[in-house]
Design a protein around this motif. Structure first.
Motif, PDB file in Angstrom:
ATOM      1  N   ARG A 154      16.670  48.622  49.342  1.00 29.18           N
ATOM      2  CA  ARG A 154      16.010  49.924  49.398  1.00 29.18           C
ATOM      3  C   ARG A 154      15.639  50.322  47.969  1.00 29.18           C
ATOM      4  NH1 ARG A 154      13.460  52.476  53.263  1.00 29.18           N
ATOM      5  NH2 ARG A 154      15.159  51.852  54.682  1.00 29.18           N
ATOM      6  N   ALA A 155      14.339  50.318  47.669  1.00 35.58           N
ATOM      7  CA  ALA A 155      13.857  50.634  46.326  1.00 35.58           C
ATOM      8  C   ALA A 155      13.566  52.125  46.234  1.00 35.58           C
ATOM      9  CB  ALA A 155      12.604  49.829  46.010  1.00 35.58           C
ATOM     10  N   ARG A 164      11.612  49.934  51.745  1.00 32.62           N
ATOM     11  CA  ARG A 164      12.446  48.795  52.144  1.00 32.62           C
ATOM     12  C   ARG A 164      11.686  47.526  51.789  1.00 32.62           C
ATOM     13  NH1 ARG A 164      13.586  45.885  57.189  1.00 32.62           N
ATOM     14  NH2 ARG A 164      15.803  45.298  57.234  1.00 32.62           N
ATOM     15  N   ARG A 165      12.274  46.712  50.898  1.00 31.90           N
ATOM     16  CA  ARG A 165      11.583  45.535  50.402  1.00 31.90           C
ATOM     17  C   ARG A 165      12.350  44.264  50.770  1.00 31.90           C
ATOM     18  NH1 ARG A 165      10.037  47.326  44.187  1.00 31.90           N
ATOM     19  NH2 ARG A 165       8.598  49.030  44.739  1.00 31.90           N
ATOM     20  N   PRO A 166      11.642  43.213  51.161  1.00 31.43           N
ATOM     21  CA  PRO A 166      12.291  41.916  51.362  1.00 31.43           C
ATOM     22  C   PRO A 166      12.577  41.242  50.026  1.00 31.43           C
ATOM     23  CG  PRO A 166       9.934  41.745  51.783  1.00 31.43           C
ATOM     24  CD  PRO A 166      10.216  43.207  51.525  1.00 31.43           C
ATOM     25  N   VAL A 167      13.602  40.421  50.021  1.00 25.61           N
ATOM     26  CA  VAL A 167      14.010  39.717  48.803  1.00 25.61           C
ATOM     27  C   VAL A 167      14.017  38.225  49.087  1.00 25.61           C
ATOM     28  CG1 VAL A 167      15.838  39.375  47.103  1.00 25.61           C
ATOM     29  CG2 VAL A 167      15.370  41.673  47.988  1.00 25.61           C
ATOM     30  N   LEU A 185       9.830  41.910  46.893  1.00 26.26           N
ATOM     31  CA  LEU A 185       8.382  41.829  47.125  1.00 26.26           C
ATOM     32  C   LEU A 185       7.837  43.174  47.566  1.00 26.26           C
ATOM     33  CD1 LEU A 185       8.389  38.488  49.156  1.00 26.26           C
ATOM     34  CD2 LEU A 185       8.044  38.759  46.683  1.00 26.26           C
ATOM     35  N   THR A 186       6.645  43.492  47.079  1.00 22.87           N
ATOM     36  CA  THR A 186       5.945  44.704  47.496  1.00 22.87           C
ATOM     37  C   THR A 186       4.457  44.428  47.534  1.00 22.87           C
ATOM     38  OG1 THR A 186       5.521  47.027  46.986  1.00 22.87           O
ATOM     39  CG2 THR A 186       5.845  45.570  45.125  1.00 22.87           C
TER      40      THR A 186
END
Length: 225
Positions: A154-155, A164-167, A185-186
């Motif tokens: 959560r960025a 909410r970003r995937p890693v 990633l964004t």
């Protein structure tokens, strides 16, 4: 008889003449009270203004001594990579070299992509990353990369809602140093920078000199990578 009468008359006259000098024993001679004098009337003088002296003012000069800041050069270990505020970073897979801001305040490195597409492969979550070509690159479509999603974060962003970003995990190379690190990633814009190099790459491997740029030059990826 006539003789006796004359004697008595002389005695009476003497008594009448000296009555003022006769005083009873213990009585002092009293003089006549002095005449009352009328005081002379003197006209009052004109009022004269009185000037009060101003209190003495003393000016004291206060001197503040400022300490001189001393700059101490701290030697850097030879096995540490020195990075500037901006460096060129190579990503694997894809081999794309992009300009990255070295951000020691971010715990995780971040990549901005053109598009992100989630899908499932072998029961796991994967993501397809449509990369953005660097500015000045003649290629219009650098291709895409598919990687498994390791986790989500959560960025928090100032002035914007959290995201909410995937890693994923990527090999990043700066200079001669290559590390596999987590990259969030964004696909949202707002900046021309495509990557932020976070603390997970810098930790135990590099130090940052914010007064310099492109200290390491172009990444030197080994042929076996």
């Amino acid at each position: 008889m006539q003789k006796f009468f004359l004697l008595w008359l002389m005695l009476a006259l003497s008594l009448l003449g000296g009555c003022e000098s006769l005083m009873y024993p213990g009585q002092e001679h009293q003089s006549a009270p002095p005449a009352l004098s009328v005081p002379e009337i003197v006209p009052c003088s004109e009022p004269v203004p009185v000037m009060c002296m101003e209190p003495e003012t003393r000016v004291v000069e206060k001197i503040i001594e400022r300490s001189v800041e001393k700059i101490v050069e701290v030697p850097v270990a030879r096995d540490k990579l020195v990075l500037g505020a901006v460096e060129n970073v190579s990503m694997e897979p894809s081999g794309l070299v992009i300009e990255s801001i070295v951000d020691s305040g971010s715990p995780t490195s971040t990549l901005r992509a053109k598009a992100l597409t989630r899908f499932e492969r072998d029961g796991r979550d994967w993501i397809r990353i449509q990369l953005i070509p660097p500015q000045g690159d003649g290629e219009t479509e650098p291709g895409s990369v598919e990687l498994p999603i390791k986790r989500f974060i959560r960025a928090m962003r100032i002035g914007f809602p959290s995201q909410r970003r995937p890693v994923v995990e990527m090999h990043l190379t700066v200079g001669d140093i290559t590390h596999m690190v987590e990259v969030s990633l964004t696909d949202e814009g707002g900046t021309d920078t495509l990557m932020l190099l976070g603390r997970n790459f810098l930790k135990d491997a590099a130090v940052v000199d914010v007064s310099r740029r492109y200290v390491q030059g172009q990444p030197r990826v080994s042929g076996g990578k």
